[in-house]
Scaffold this motif. Structure first.
Motif, PDB file in Angstrom:
ATOM      1  N   LYS A 185       6.169 -78.196  33.655  1.00 16.76           N
ATOM      2  CA  LYS A 185       5.019 -78.634  34.444  1.00 16.76           C
ATOM      3  C   LYS A 185       3.918 -77.582  34.460  1.00 16.76           C
ATOM      4  O   LYS A 185       2.742 -77.928  34.384  1.00 16.76           O
ATOM      5  CB  LYS A 185       5.454 -78.962  35.869  1.00 16.76           C
ATOM      6  CG  LYS A 185       6.285 -80.214  35.976  1.00 16.76           C
ATOM      7  CD  LYS A 185       6.641 -80.516  37.410  1.00 16.76           C
ATOM      8  CE  LYS A 185       7.470 -81.769  37.511  1.00 16.76           C
ATOM      9  NZ  LYS A 185       7.800 -82.104  38.908  1.00 16.76           N
ATOM     10  N   VAL A 186       4.315 -76.317  34.531  1.00 17.64           N
ATOM     11  CA  VAL A 186       3.322 -75.240  34.561  1.00 17.64           C
ATOM     12  C   VAL A 186       2.565 -75.191  33.237  1.00 17.64           C
ATOM     13  O   VAL A 186       1.340 -75.024  33.212  1.00 17.64           O
ATOM     14  CB  VAL A 186       3.996 -73.883  34.871  1.00 17.64           C
ATOM     15  CG1 VAL A 186       3.004 -72.749  34.753  1.00 17.64           C
ATOM     16  CG2 VAL A 186       4.622 -73.917  36.247  1.00 17.64           C
ATOM     17  N   ALA A 187       3.276 -75.354  32.141  1.00 17.41           N
ATOM     18  CA  ALA A 187       2.640 -75.333  30.821  1.00 17.41           C
ATOM     19  C   ALA A 187       1.637 -76.482  30.672  1.00 17.41           C
ATOM     20  O   ALA A 187       0.541 -76.291  30.133  1.00 17.41           O
ATOM     21  CB  ALA A 187       3.691 -75.403  29.727  1.00 17.41           C
ATOM     22  N   ILE A 207       0.027 -78.001  33.097  1.00 14.84           N
ATOM     23  CA  ILE A 207      -1.120 -77.707  33.962  1.00 14.84           C
ATOM     24  C   ILE A 207      -2.037 -76.674  33.319  1.00 14.84           C
ATOM     25  O   ILE A 207      -3.267 -76.799  33.370  1.00 14.84           O
ATOM     26  CB  ILE A 207      -0.642 -77.227  35.355  1.00 14.84           C
ATOM     27  CG1 ILE A 207       0.016 -78.374  36.108  1.00 14.84           C
ATOM     28  CG2 ILE A 207      -1.783 -76.640  36.169  1.00 14.84           C
ATOM     29  CD1 ILE A 207      -0.931 -79.497  36.477  1.00 14.84           C
ATOM     30  N   VAL A 208      -1.470 -75.643  32.703  1.00 18.53           N
ATOM     31  CA  VAL A 208      -2.282 -74.609  32.046  1.00 18.53           C
ATOM     32  C   VAL A 208      -3.056 -75.208  30.876  1.00 18.53           C
ATOM     33  O   VAL A 208      -4.254 -74.942  30.712  1.00 18.53           O
ATOM     34  CB  VAL A 208      -1.390 -73.427  31.593  1.00 18.53           C
ATOM     35  CG1 VAL A 208      -2.148 -72.487  30.682  1.00 18.53           C
ATOM     36  CG2 VAL A 208      -0.842 -72.688  32.791  1.00 18.53           C
TER      37      VAL A 208
END
Length: 76
Positions: free
Chosen positions: A2-4, A6-7
Motif C-alpha cells: 500500500k505504501v508503494a 501511495i508513493v
C-alpha cells in the motif's frame, strides 16, 4: 504494498501538475491578454502534440488508473 502504491500515486500527481503548469506557461504571454490563442488562427493551427503534451496525456491516463487502484486497495 500500500505504501508503494501511495508513493507512486504521489509521484504521478506531482509530475502531472508540473507538466500541466509548464504547458500553460507556454501560452501565457502578452498576447494572451488580447484574445489568448489567437496566434494559432493567424499562423495556422499546430498539428499534433509535442513531447510534453504526450507526457502529460500519459500521466493523465496513469493518474486515472492509479486513482482507481488506490481506491480499490483502501476500500472498506
Amino acid at each position: 504494498m500500500k505504501v508503494a502504491v501511495i508513493v507512486i500515486h504521489a509521484l504521478i500527481v506531482v509530475s502531472l501538475i508540473y507538466f500541466a503548469l509548464k504547458q500553460m506557461s507556454k501560452t501565457v504571454e502578452l498576447g494572451g491578454s488580447f484574445g489568448g490563442g489567437a496566434l494559432y488562427t493567424h499562423f495556422g493551427r499546430q498539428k499534433g502534440l509535442d513531447t510534453e503534451g504526450k507526457i502529460t496525456a500519459w500521466l493523465g491516463a496513469a493518474f486515472f488508473v492509479s486513482s482507481i487502484l488506490v481506491s480499490w486497495l483502501f476500500k472498506g
